[in-house]
Scaffold this motif. Structure first.
Motif, PDB file in Angstrom:
ATOM      1  N   PHE A  78     -26.094  10.752  38.007  1.00  0.00           N
ATOM      2  CA  PHE A  78     -25.603  10.034  36.831  1.00  0.00           C
ATOM      3  C   PHE A  78     -26.608  10.154  35.691  1.00  0.00           C
ATOM      4  N   ARG A  79     -26.101  10.027  34.467  1.00  0.00           N
ATOM      5  CA  ARG A  79     -26.914  10.363  33.297  1.00  0.00           C
ATOM      6  C   ARG A  79     -27.133   9.196  32.339  1.00  0.00           C
ATOM      7  N   GLU A  80     -26.141   8.326  32.166  1.00  0.00           N
ATOM      8  CA  GLU A  80     -26.227   7.282  31.149  1.00  0.00           C
ATOM      9  C   GLU A  80     -25.722   5.960  31.709  1.00  0.00           C
ATOM     10  N   VAL A  81     -26.139   4.867  31.076  1.00  0.00           N
ATOM     11  CA  VAL A  81     -25.708   3.542  31.489  1.00  0.00           C
ATOM     12  C   VAL A  81     -25.572   2.658  30.256  1.00  0.00           C
ATOM     13  N   GLU A  82     -24.545   1.822  30.256  1.00  0.00           N
ATOM     14  CA  GLU A  82     -24.354   0.810  29.216  1.00  0.00           C
ATOM     15  C   GLU A  82     -23.954  -0.498  29.880  1.00  0.00           C
ATOM     16  N   ILE A  83     -24.255  -1.611  29.199  1.00  0.00           N
ATOM     17  CA  ILE A  83     -23.860  -2.943  29.649  1.00  0.00           C
ATOM     18  C   ILE A  83     -22.982  -3.558  28.574  1.00  0.00           C
ATOM     19  N   ASN A  84     -21.885  -4.173  28.982  1.00  0.00           N
ATOM     20  CA  ASN A  84     -21.048  -4.848  28.005  1.00  0.00           C
ATOM     21  C   ASN A  84     -21.826  -6.017  27.394  1.00  0.00           C
ATOM     22  N   PRO A  85     -21.986  -6.056  26.060  1.00  0.00           N
ATOM     23  CA  PRO A  85     -22.795  -7.115  25.433  1.00  0.00           C
ATOM     24  C   PRO A  85     -22.273  -8.522  25.680  1.00  0.00           C
ATOM     25  N   LEU A 100     -15.504  18.133  32.683  1.00  0.00           N
ATOM     26  CA  LEU A 100     -15.397  18.064  31.231  1.00  0.00           C
ATOM     27  C   LEU A 100     -16.704  17.703  30.535  1.00  0.00           C
ATOM     28  N   ALA A 101     -17.806  17.701  31.269  1.00  0.00           N
ATOM     29  CA  ALA A 101     -19.126  17.438  30.655  1.00  0.00           C
ATOM     30  C   ALA A 101     -19.138  16.124  29.876  1.00  0.00           C
ATOM     31  N   TYR A 102     -18.819  15.033  30.548  1.00  0.00           N
ATOM     32  CA  TYR A 102     -18.827  13.711  29.915  1.00  0.00           C
ATOM     33  C   TYR A 102     -20.247  13.363  29.467  1.00  0.00           C
ATOM     34  N   GLN A 103     -20.364  12.943  28.202  1.00  0.00           N
ATOM     35  CA  GLN A 103     -21.677  12.608  27.644  1.00  0.00           C
ATOM     36  C   GLN A 103     -21.536  11.562  26.548  1.00  0.00           C
ATOM     37  N   TYR A 104     -22.668  10.972  26.208  1.00  0.00           N
ATOM     38  CA  TYR A 104     -22.815  10.111  25.040  1.00  0.00           C
ATOM     39  C   TYR A 104     -21.915   8.879  25.100  1.00  0.00           C
ATOM     40  N   LEU A 105     -22.179   8.092  26.117  1.00  0.00           N
ATOM     41  CA  LEU A 105     -21.499   6.821  26.318  1.00  0.00           C
ATOM     42  C   LEU A 105     -22.035   5.804  25.318  1.00  0.00           C
ATOM     43  N   ALA A 106     -21.148   4.988  24.772  1.00  0.00           N
ATOM     44  CA  ALA A 106     -21.573   3.943  23.826  1.00  0.00           C
ATOM     45  C   ALA A 106     -20.569   2.808  23.855  1.00  0.00           C
ATOM     46  N   ILE A 107     -21.076   1.593  23.599  1.00  0.00           N
ATOM     47  CA  ILE A 107     -20.207   0.420  23.545  1.00  0.00           C
ATOM     48  C   ILE A 107     -20.544  -0.380  22.294  1.00  0.00           C
ATOM     49  N   SER A 108     -19.511  -0.929  21.654  1.00  0.00           N
ATOM     50  CA  SER A 108     -19.706  -1.676  20.407  1.00  0.00           C
ATOM     51  C   SER A 108     -20.356  -3.024  20.698  1.00  0.00           C
ATOM     52  N   PRO A 109     -21.009  -3.637  19.705  1.00  0.00           N
ATOM     53  CA  PRO A 109     -21.720  -4.892  19.936  1.00  0.00           C
ATOM     54  C   PRO A 109     -20.824  -6.064  20.310  1.00  0.00           C
ATOM     55  N   ASP A 110     -19.517  -5.956  20.031  1.00  0.00           N
ATOM     56  CA  ASP A 110     -18.601  -7.011  20.454  1.00  0.00           C
ATOM     57  C   ASP A 110     -17.971  -6.717  21.811  1.00  0.00           C
ATOM     58  N   GLY A 111     -18.334  -5.568  22.416  1.00  0.00           N
ATOM     59  CA  GLY A 111     -17.849  -5.218  23.745  1.00  0.00           C
ATOM     60  C   GLY A 111     -16.413  -4.743  23.794  1.00  0.00           C
ATOM     61  N   LYS A 112     -15.776  -4.520  22.645  1.00  0.00           N
ATOM     62  CA  LYS A 112     -14.350  -4.189  22.623  1.00  0.00           C
ATOM     63  C   LYS A 112     -14.068  -2.692  22.596  1.00  0.00           C
ATOM     64  N   ASN A 113     -15.025  -1.892  22.182  1.00  0.00           N
ATOM     65  CA  ASN A 113     -14.812  -0.456  22.047  1.00  0.00           C
ATOM     66  C   ASN A 113     -15.806   0.308  22.913  1.00  0.00           C
ATOM     67  N   LEU A 114     -15.288   1.114  23.805  1.00  0.00           N
ATOM     68  CA  LEU A 114     -16.111   1.932  24.700  1.00  0.00           C
ATOM     69  C   LEU A 114     -15.806   3.390  24.393  1.00  0.00           C
ATOM     70  N   VAL A 164     -31.716   3.650  30.515  1.00  0.00           N
ATOM     71  CA  VAL A 164     -31.854   2.225  30.844  1.00  0.00           C
ATOM     72  C   VAL A 164     -31.094   1.434  29.780  1.00  0.00           C
ATOM     73  N   ALA A 165     -30.416   0.369  30.208  1.00  0.00           N
ATOM     74  CA  ALA A 165     -29.736  -0.536  29.282  1.00  0.00           C
ATOM     75  C   ALA A 165     -30.231  -1.951  29.513  1.00  0.00           C
ATOM     76  N   MET A 166     -30.278  -2.751  28.434  1.00  0.00           N
ATOM     77  CA  MET A 166     -30.782  -4.120  28.515  1.00  0.00           C
ATOM     78  C   MET A 166     -29.713  -5.104  28.037  1.00  0.00           C
ATOM     79  N   HIS A 167     -29.631  -6.249  28.737  1.00  0.00           N
ATOM     80  CA  HIS A 167     -28.782  -7.345  28.292  1.00  0.00           C
ATOM     81  C   HIS A 167     -29.631  -8.595  28.184  1.00  0.00           C
ATOM     82  N   TYR A 168     -29.480  -9.315  27.069  1.00  0.00           N
ATOM     83  CA  TYR A 168     -30.245 -10.543  26.856  1.00  0.00           C
ATOM     84  C   TYR A 168     -29.297 -11.733  26.786  1.00  0.00           C
ATOM     85  N   ASN A 169     -29.504 -12.700  27.677  1.00  0.00           N
ATOM     86  CA  ASN A 169     -28.746 -13.941  27.676  1.00  0.00           C
ATOM     87  C   ASN A 169     -29.540 -14.966  26.862  1.00  0.00           C
ATOM     88  N   LYS A 170     -29.057 -15.221  25.645  1.00  0.00           N
ATOM     89  CA  LYS A 170     -29.793 -16.091  24.732  1.00  0.00           C
ATOM     90  C   LYS A 170     -29.879 -17.517  25.260  1.00  0.00           C
TER      91      LYS A 170
END
Length: 873
Positions: free
Chosen positions: A382-389, A473-487, A282-288
């Protein structure tokens, strides 16, 4: 009174004899009175001693080239990224992976090894008030950093004790108050996690605690259990705290989505709208600005037989805009048409649709092929989910079919409109360029689905996976940087980075100096299983032997890259012999190299190369095993006078290699010991007469002058004594060498050209007197102890100088595993210096060699992180 002359002479003779016996006993028999050990070794056995900081091992090698675990960005600093490798080694970057030598080890050089060194991390989180304070969780428990992840130590051992570990898989700081922290139990992020219709839930076998969240209100000093309302078998995958209302806490678990309105005191299940509640992420996005939370969840895809030769899909990707009270499916554009893209491999291969259906339904593949037609629309798992911050409409998910019982096409899928449309972002195979199907699928205007867009490491040259139309290719361990620029994501042997929102992907592990050269310079994050360093006897050039990628050597290719590392070239580009074990160069022909296969292709085969490791041929199959088995073999020795006579050893115990324990569990006791050939490797016999009943021979040494004289190091234990054995007739008959009292295991034996013998002794559970290094100048008649630790695995001596040696110390339980690693002497053992700096995992060292040309250089292999070079002052 006068003493008669005869009596006086007799008395004198007795005194002389006793004196001689005392002198001999001082070297050979130490049981009656063990002399005090030097102060330096008393320190080593009582407290952690720091390595010399002025010299440092520098990693040499081809980059990662191994499996991986998590990628985690610092929540407030996009330049800090932490990666965990599956060989139990961790690294981090502080510059957003921009410099060449970007990866630094954050595994301690002087730790007590695994269990006291952060490894295979599930999650990391940091305080929002103090960016240097963070916590990490893994299968061993809780870890703490106060320097932004540069170093880690075990935390809260009173709650998460050692060795009775409690596996933790989630950690979360309250973003408004770093006194408040939550951690969750389980191994939710286990690397390999296939499910079936009968067993859709992940196995919790071996987990001591499930269904539990702990809360701290004092920065982790104390913890309270918080599990009221939680399913008792739930594993916790994610914990979120509402950024504006911290009493609201959310937990994604293997048994559903839970909500707490009272800071975790009690939990209620929120699965309305989900198909099965078996969450994968699960991924969470907060709109301040709007004070609004959006969740995206990935639920296990489940398949059902529709009774009409078709397969129905449920699960997938869901969205909630009301804090999890209700969930809505966003799967509409995620189903794939296997009828349009399914070639033979994708349908019937090892990871094909019918193989997966057979595993899922618990039937044979033949039955699956008879029961189901090729589907025109089916949902992968599917295994993982991320949201662009920075944009909640940009969603990223991962299909990891190879480790999840799912089918292709694998990879990262992206939606840029909140789940209304999806496109496949990672495209490594020719299926994308050749199949018309992709020209009809949705993609953004700047994305062409018919182009390949991934740059990976050297595995592209040797792995059969890249020959597939759609590589798995066993894709795993998705991550995105807090500025949304690096996936980031990991695929097979490479860690991939996209800086353009998934349009292109490039590995961040190494640089190939020229296209198609297979000459690589690593960037510091090696995950290569470093096995041995060989020095070519004619050229004095070092060769590096790796698990899964065979032999490497230094390249003299000129380059202008600003790096401390060195370029290396892979020799066996087709990876014919991926996992060599015992190996040696011919003493007179620099192009002939021999090796025994450990596992995978050519397991148990004796192999020969006539071009220094570039190509291989099978000479024989001396070890009884198949490709399904693996066996460790060591110390291949060649008679320099009769090069067709060779020996190698197969011990029953594995004491210094990946996958310790019993070696070759499929083998019979008589299959262990010393193997000999007299016809260049075509035929072999075991030569164990006079050795213990189970010939647990770990190492072999050959007298440099009398090549028929051999010494065998036999591993022992407190219950089954080993020792040193000698043969003067080429292994036909062995006899035990008398050693100092107390020695129960000889782990290694080495003979210098001068004839000086070194033995390395001890056991992991032994006493101080059982272990250490002894040397003999008189062919084993008398022995002098030169190194005092309970467990010494191996001794490496400068071939040009008997006084220069390196000792490898293992973890000994009687001294609480203190001070494993590498020690150097320059004066025959009078003074020792600990030289672990730069290694990171001191308990994983597998080999050390002195350079034959530059006396200031040492080479080292490490099971968890490849190869290293050390330059002495």
């Amino acid at each position: 009174m006068k003493v008669p002359m005869k009596k006086c002479l007799a008395t004198t003779l007795v005194v002389v004899i006793m004196s001689v016996l005392m002198i001999v006993s001082e070297h050979v028999v130490l049981a009656s009175s063990t002399p005090d050990i030097p102060d330096y070794f008393k320190k080593l056995q009582s407290r952690e001693v720091k390595s010399l900081q002025s010299i440092e091992w520098v990693q040499v090698g081809p980059g990662s080239q191994g499996g991986a675990d998590s990628t985690i960005f610092h929540p407030t600093d996009a330049d800090y990224v932490y990666i965990s490798q599956n060989m139990k080694k961790n690294y981090y970057s502080t510059d957003g992976m921009r410099s060449f030598d970007t990866w630094k080890s954050n595994s301690s050089d002087d730790s007590r090894g695994y269990r006291y060194n952060l490894a295979q991390t599930y999650q990391i989180d940091f305080s929002r008030q103090d960016e240097t304070f963070g916590l990490a969780v893994n299968i061993l428990g809780l870890w703490k950093t106060t320097d932004k992840g540069a170093s880690w130590e075990r935390a809260s051992l009173d709650v998460f004790p050692e060795p009775d570990t409690i596996s933790l898989s989630a950690v979360c700081f309250d973003p408004t108050d770093d006194n408040i922290i939550y951690v969750g139990s389980g191994s939710f992020w286990k690397n390999i996690d296939p499910r079936t219709q009968k067993n859709p839930y992940k196995s919790i076998d071996g987990l001591k605690v499930t269904g539990t969240i702990w809360k701290s209100t004092d920065k982790g000093k104390t913890w309270q259990v918080s599990n009221s309302g939680m399913h008792p078998e739930a594993e916790i995958g994610q914990i979120f705290v509402h950024p504006n209302k911290p009493s609201k806490v959310y937990a994604a678990t293997s048994r559903g989505f839970y909500f707490s309105n009272n800071g975790g005191e009690s939990w209620t299940l929120r699965n309305n709208g989900l198909d099965n509640g078996i969450l994968r992420d699960v991924a969470m996005h907060y709109n301040k600005t709007k004070n609004k939370i959006i969740f995206y969840a990935v639920e296990l895809t489940m398949w059902e037989d529709d009774g009409q030769k078709g397969v129905l899909s449920s699960g997938g990707v869901y969205k909630s805009t009301n804090e999890g009270e209700n969930w809505v499916s966003v799967n509409d554009k995620l189903s794939v048409d296997l009828n349009a893209i399914g070639d033979e491999e994708m349908l019937t291969g090892g990871y094909g649709f019918y193989k997966i259906m057979a595993k899922w339904f618990g039937i044979t593949q033949t039955e699956a092929e008879e029961r189901f037609d090729v589907p025109t629309a089916i949902l992968p798992s599917f295994r993982e989910v991320e949201i662009n911050p920075t944009n909640p409409n940009m969603i990223y998910i991962v299909n990891c079919g190879r480790k999840e019982n799912s089918f292709g096409p694998e990879g990262v899928w992206i939606s840029e409109d909140g789940g209304a449309n999806w496109f496949v972002s990672t495209r490594p195979g020719i299926g994308y360029t050749e199949d018309a199907y992709w020209r009809s699928q949705y993609s953004p205007e700047d994305v062409n689905l018919t182009t390949q867009n991934m740059e990976v490491g050297c595995e592209k040259y040797w792995s059969w996976l890249y020959a597939l139309r759609y590589p798995m290719l066993a894709y795993q361990y998705l991550a995105i940087s807090p500025d949304g620029k690096n996936l980031m994501v990991h695929a097979f042997k490479s860690r991939l980075l996209s800086r353009d929102n998934g349009r292109t992907w490039k590995q961040v592990d190494a640089i190939e100096l020229e296209p198609d050269s297979d000459i690589w310079i690593g960037r510091g994050n090696s995950n290569v299983p470093g096995k041995h360093v060989l020095i070519q006897p004619k050229t004095n050039k070092p060769y590096f032997m790796a698990g899964e990628t065979s032999f490497w050597t230094l390249s003299n290719k000129v380059h202008t890259i600003d790096t401390k590392s060195l370029p290396v070239k892979r020799l066996d580009r087709s990876n014919t012999l991926p996992c060599p074990a015992a190996s040696a160069f011919h003493p007179h022909n620099k192009n002939i190299l021999y090796a025994v296969g450990e596992r995978l292709q050519h397991a148990g085969d004796f192999m020969k190369s006539t071009d220094a490791g570039a190509t291989w041929e099978v000479l024989s199959h001396p070890i009884p095993m198949t490709v399904k088995h693996k066996v460790k073999s060591y110390t291949l020795k060649i008679n320099k006078n009769k090069p067709d006579t060779m020996y190698f050893t197969v011990p029953k115990s594995v004491i210094n290699d990946a996958g310790g324990g019993v070696n070759g569990s499929h083998m019979n006791d008589e299959d262990y010991g010393v193997y000999k050939t007299t016809d260049g490797g075509l035929n072999w016999v075991t030569m164990n007469k006079g050795l213990p009943e189970i010939a647990n021979v770990n190492a072999l040494a050959m007298d440099p002058e009398r090549q028929n004289t051999l010494y065998a190091a036999v591993i022992g234990s407190q219950a089954s004594i080993g020792g040193l054995f000698k043969s003067t007739n080429g292994g036909e008959q062995w006899s035990e060498v008398t050693l100092p009292a107390g020695i129960v295991s000889v782990n290694d034996v080495h003979i210098q050209d001068s004839g000086k013998i070194f033995i390395s002794c001890g056991t992991a559970d032994g006493e101080q007197e059982n272990g250490g290094v002894w040397s003999s100048d008189d062919k084993g008649v008398t022995w002098t102890k030169i190194f005092h630790m309970p467990y010494v695995i191996e001794t490496f001596v400068d071939p040009n100088n008997d006084d220069r040696a390196v000792v490898h110390v293992g973890k000994a339980s009687k001294i609480d595993s203190l001070n494993p690693g590498i020690y150097l002497t320059k004066n025959g053992g009078k003074k020792w210096t600990k030289i672990n700096t730069g290694i990171g995992n001191p308990d994983k060292v597998s080999d050390v060699k002195f350079d034959r040309v530059d006396k200031k250089v040492l080479w080292c292999s490490v099971i968890s992180s490849g190869f290293y070079r050390l330059a002495l002052p």
